[in-house]
Design a protein around this motif. Structure first.
Motif, short mmCIF file in Angstrom:
data_model
loop_
_atom_site.label_atom_id
_atom_site.label_comp_id
_atom_site.label_asym_id
_atom_site.label_seq_id
_atom_site.Cartn_x
_atom_site.Cartn_y
_atom_site.Cartn_z
N TRP A 89 0.83 -1.21 0.00
CA TRP A 89 0.00 0.00 0.00
C TRP A 89 0.86 1.26 0.00
O TRP A 89 0.52 2.26 -0.65
N LEU A 90 1.99 1.22 0.71
CA LEU A 90 2.85 2.40 0.78
C LEU A 90 3.56 2.68 -0.54
O LEU A 90 3.84 3.84 -0.87
N VAL A 91 3.85 1.64 -1.31
CA VAL A 91 4.41 1.84 -2.65
C VAL A 91 3.37 2.53 -3.54
O VAL A 91 3.70 3.43 -4.32
N ILE A 92 2.10 2.13 -3.39
CA ILE A 92 1.03 2.78 -4.16
C ILE A 92 0.89 4.24 -3.75
O ILE A 92 0.82 5.14 -4.60
N VAL A 93 0.88 4.50 -2.44
CA VAL A 93 0.77 5.87 -1.94
C VAL A 93 1.93 6.73 -2.44
O VAL A 93 1.74 7.86 -2.90
N GLY A 94 3.14 6.18 -2.34
CA GLY A 94 4.33 6.93 -2.77
C GLY A 94 4.41 7.17 -4.25
O GLY A 94 5.15 8.05 -4.71
N SER A 95 3.63 6.41 -5.03
CA SER A 95 3.65 6.56 -6.49
C SER A 95 2.69 7.64 -6.98
O SER A 95 2.76 8.04 -8.15
N ILE A 96 1.81 8.11 -6.11
CA ILE A 96 0.80 9.10 -6.52
C ILE A 96 1.43 10.40 -7.01
O ILE A 96 1.06 10.91 -8.08
N VAL A 100 0.78 11.96 -10.86
CA VAL A 100 0.05 13.21 -11.10
C VAL A 100 0.93 14.23 -11.82
O VAL A 100 0.53 14.83 -12.83
N LEU A 101 2.13 14.45 -11.30
CA LEU A 101 3.02 15.45 -11.89
C LEU A 101 3.55 15.02 -13.26
O LEU A 101 3.75 15.86 -14.15
N GLY A 102 3.75 13.72 -13.44
CA GLY A 102 4.23 13.23 -14.74
C GLY A 102 3.23 13.51 -15.85
O GLY A 102 3.63 13.91 -16.96
N LEU A 103 1.95 13.33 -15.58
CA LEU A 103 0.92 13.61 -16.57
C LEU A 103 0.73 15.12 -16.75
O LEU A 103 0.55 15.61 -17.86
N THR A 104 0.78 15.85 -15.64
CA THR A 104 0.55 17.30 -15.69
C THR A 104 1.68 18.03 -16.43
O THR A 104 1.43 18.98 -17.17
N LEU A 105 2.91 17.57 -16.21
CA LEU A 105 4.08 18.28 -16.76
C LEU A 105 4.70 17.57 -17.95
O LEU A 105 5.85 17.82 -18.27
N PRO A 208 6.46 0.80 -10.05
CA PRO A 208 5.21 1.16 -10.75
C PRO A 208 5.36 2.42 -11.60
O PRO A 208 4.81 2.49 -12.71
N ALA A 209 6.11 3.42 -11.10
CA ALA A 209 6.25 4.68 -11.83
C ALA A 209 6.99 4.49 -13.14
O ALA A 209 6.56 4.97 -14.20
N VAL A 210 8.11 3.77 -13.09
CA VAL A 210 8.93 3.60 -14.29
C VAL A 210 8.25 2.69 -15.30
O VAL A 210 8.25 2.98 -16.50
N LEU A 211 7.65 1.61 -14.82
CA LEU A 211 6.96 0.70 -15.74
C LEU A 211 5.77 1.40 -16.40
O LEU A 211 5.54 1.25 -17.60
#
Length: 291
Positions: A89-96, A100-105, A208-211
């Motif tokens: 769950w903490l990996v999911i939380v830390g990936s938020i 968000v910023l990757g899509l926004t920027l 999760p972020a890189v994949l």
């Protein structure tokens, strides 16, 4: 992109992805120093799939245990207190934050953020931050003349707040020159975590972020047809092999060694880039990729 370029860039990606020196900066700089086209954000994201495959294999036992516990926690309230389920769950939380910023920027990441002056500045600034975090951790671990060593936190102490702080640190790596591992590990050190604990969560958090980024760019590349597939796939395989070797070495290194060699390297490289750009030897802007 030629096969030789893909070999060199794949090696650079694998050798620098897990070190606190910024792989995206080194890919950009390797192309600039060699007179090649900037490989671009899409190439970086796709080749990172190779380095993350190395993470999946190296940490396969941890990941398998976490996934199993997390899956069971979806239907069992008791399992939600399991340390491995909590880590999922903490990996999911830390990936938020990075999601968000990757899509926004996205447009800035693929354009203005790749300016070499920004890269050089980030190399120097984040290098100093890593150095301060490293010295603080070393002081806690060794103690001093008038105080005992301070016990630093383990991953079992990780909570939602710290997970989000880790995630925000990881999101800073969207800017070339920052370094995903450098930002997250130094963030962990500032929060009081042991070096190995900070590095382990940093690597797990990146998965999760890189994949997701790699798959997203892969889809865009397939739709747009602007990637040289043969060399890019070759570079991804090279990045996997070299990345696996670096993980094994780095996890041993950080248990006893200081980050200061990386700090001085970052600062020296940042200063060199500023000098070369100012002298007109290097253009601060990326040459468009020829595909």
């Amino acid at each position: 992109m030629s096969w030789f370029e893909s070999l060199i860039l794949g090696l650079v990606q694998g050798l620098t992805e897990f070190l606190p020196v910024s792989s995206s900066a080194h890919l950009r700089l390797t192309a600039a120093f060699s007179g090649w086209h900037d490989p671009g954000a899409a190439f970086t994201a796709i080749t990172q799939i190779g380095t993350e495959a190395a993470v999946l294999i190296y940490f396969r036992k941890d990941i398998g245990r976490i996934l199993a516990a997390w899956t069971r926690s979806l239907t069992s309230k008791e399992m939600r207190h399991d340390p491995d389920a909590r880590m999922g769950w903490l990996v999911i939380v830390g990936s938020i934050p990075i999601g968000v910023l990757g899509l926004t920027l996205k447009d800035q990441i693929e354009g203005p953020f790749r300016d070499l002056r920004i890269t050089a500045t980030m190399l120097i600034v984040v290098g100093v931050i890593i150095g301060v975090a490293d010295r603080m951790a070393a002081r806690d671990e060794s103690g001093g003349r008038h105080r005992a060593p301070k016990q630093r936190k383990e991953l079992s102490d990780l909570g939602v707040r710290d997970g989000l702080v880790y995630g925000l640190c990881q999101a800073m790596a969207l800017i070339p020159g920052v370094s995903r591992s450098g930002a997250t590990i130094s963030g962990g050190l500032f929060m009081g975590y042991r070096r190995e604990a900070a590095a382990r969560y940093s690597f797990l958090l990146a998965i999760p972020a890189v994949l997701a980024s790699g798959i997203f760019e892969l889809k865009d590349a397939m739709d747009g047809g602007h990637v040289s597939w043969g060399p890019t796939i070759f570079a991804t395989v090279v990045a996997f092999a070299s990345g696996y070797a670096v993980i094994a070495w780095f996890m041993r290194y950080i248990s006893t060694k200081s980050f200061m060699p990386f700090v001085w390297y970052r600062i020296a490289l940042g200063i060199l880039i500023i000098v070369l750009v100012t002298a007109g030897v290097l253009s601060p802007h990326a040459a468009e990729s020829a595909g």
